[in-house]
Design an enzyme around this catalytic site. Structure first.
Site, PDB file in Angstrom:
ATOM      1  N   LYS A   5     -11.278   9.921   7.814  1.00  0.00           N
ATOM      2  CA  LYS A   5     -12.100  10.645   8.793  1.00  0.00           C
ATOM      3  C   LYS A   5     -13.537  10.155   8.708  1.00  0.00           C
ATOM      4  O   LYS A   5     -14.116  10.076   7.626  1.00  0.00           O
ATOM      5  CB  LYS A   5     -12.031  12.154   8.545  1.00  0.00           C
ATOM      6  CG  LYS A   5     -12.731  12.985   9.617  1.00  0.00           C
ATOM      7  CD  LYS A   5     -12.429  14.465   9.434  1.00  0.00           C
ATOM      8  CE  LYS A   5     -13.179  15.325  10.450  1.00  0.00           C
ATOM      9  NZ  LYS A   5     -12.794  15.019  11.843  1.00  0.00           N
ATOM     10  N   HIS A  16     -10.944  16.788   4.272  1.00  0.00           N
ATOM     11  CA  HIS A  16     -10.110  15.975   5.154  1.00  0.00           C
ATOM     12  C   HIS A  16      -9.703  14.677   4.460  1.00  0.00           C
ATOM     13  O   HIS A  16     -10.250  14.314   3.413  1.00  0.00           O
ATOM     14  CB  HIS A  16     -10.852  15.632   6.451  1.00  0.00           C
ATOM     15  CG  HIS A  16     -10.860  16.734   7.459  1.00  0.00           C
ATOM     16  ND1 HIS A  16     -11.874  17.659   7.535  1.00  0.00           N
ATOM     17  CD2 HIS A  16      -9.976  17.067   8.430  1.00  0.00           C
ATOM     18  CE1 HIS A  16     -11.615  18.509   8.515  1.00  0.00           C
ATOM     19  NE2 HIS A  16     -10.472  18.171   9.078  1.00  0.00           N
TER      20      HIS A  16
END
Length: 249
Positions: free
Chosen positions: A140, A136
């Site tokens: 995040k 990601h």
């Protein structure tokens, strides 16, 4: 339908765009974001609202749910990182319609189904080991992410020879045969890539889901709100997918 978006970050903005395109009326609640209609959850901000959609933080989502439930409004939660408080959330959501998921992408939920069925087969083929990798963007905060945790749970349920998830670094030992290694990487602007590996001495089977942006997650969240309108009870994305798959048959 009247939708309240709680949290007007990048996901909140994407959800607002999709909801408006589907002819819903939308208001946004956020204490600091420019463009929000209200700063807090209240009787005034939720007046006339059918369903709320929360994409905030693990630290605030439970309190948000309590406030929404006190006002008798249904709630969709896409926020991740709170699953250790599932019992508290069920208690907070008692009496309303509540639907949660670690990933609202319809494609990802088809991917979950593919992982489940493949893992069932692989459980009978001990030559194959299994592992999960998720990548990601570097903003995040939770690791492993909600979707990776769901994938891990699916594999444990479908492949009983794997007993537990190991998500830390192997510092001075090799993995045990009953451990499922779930690895995380954070880099740049990657929306979300999930890979499940089934590896043997002779070949590798690799299942991938690659998100190209937030629109897929936003679309699924709005579908969930449409599904939840007028319902009572505690639901997950699986309940929505049963309806989606049923329509496809």
């Amino acid at each position: 339908m009247n939708i309240a978006i709680i949290g007007l970050g990048k996901m909140g903005l994407a959800i607002k765009k999709v909801a408006l395109e589907r002819n819903h009326k939308v208001i946004a609640i956020d204490p600091i974001a420019p463009g929000a209609d209200f700063k807090e959850i209240s009787n005034k901000s939720l007046d006339g609202i059918d369903v709320c959609i929360d994409f905030t933080t693990a630290a605030t989502v439970l309190e948000n749910a309590k406030k929404v439930a006190a006002l008798k409004k249904n709630l969709v939660v896409g926020t991740t990182g709170w699953y250790d408080k599932m019992d508290e959330m069920k208690s907070a959501a008692n009496g309303i319609g509540f639907l949660w998921s670690g990933n609202f992408s319809i494609g990802m939920n088809v991917f979950f189904h593919a992982v489940r069925e493949t893992a069932k087969v692989m459980n009978n083929l001990p030559e194959y080991d299994a592992a999960v990798l998720e990548v990601h963007h570097n903003q995040k905060k939770d690791s492993p992410g909600g979707s990776a945790q769901i994938i891990g749970k699916i594999i444990l349920e479908s492949m009983p020879r794997k007993k537990k998830i190991f998500a830390d670094r192997f510092a001075d030992r090799k993995p045990n045969p009953d451990e499922l290694h779930v690895a995380s990487m954070r880099c740049g602007s990657v929306p979300g890539t999930h890979t499940v590996l089934f590896d043997s001495p002779v070949d590798t089977i690799e299942l991938n889901h690659i998100a190209r942006g937030r629109e897929g997650f936003a679309f699924g969240a709005v579908l969930a709100a449409e599904f939840l309108k007028g319902k009572k009870g505690f639901f997950s994305i699986d309940d929505l997918m049963k309806e989606v798959i049923g329509k496809a048959k």
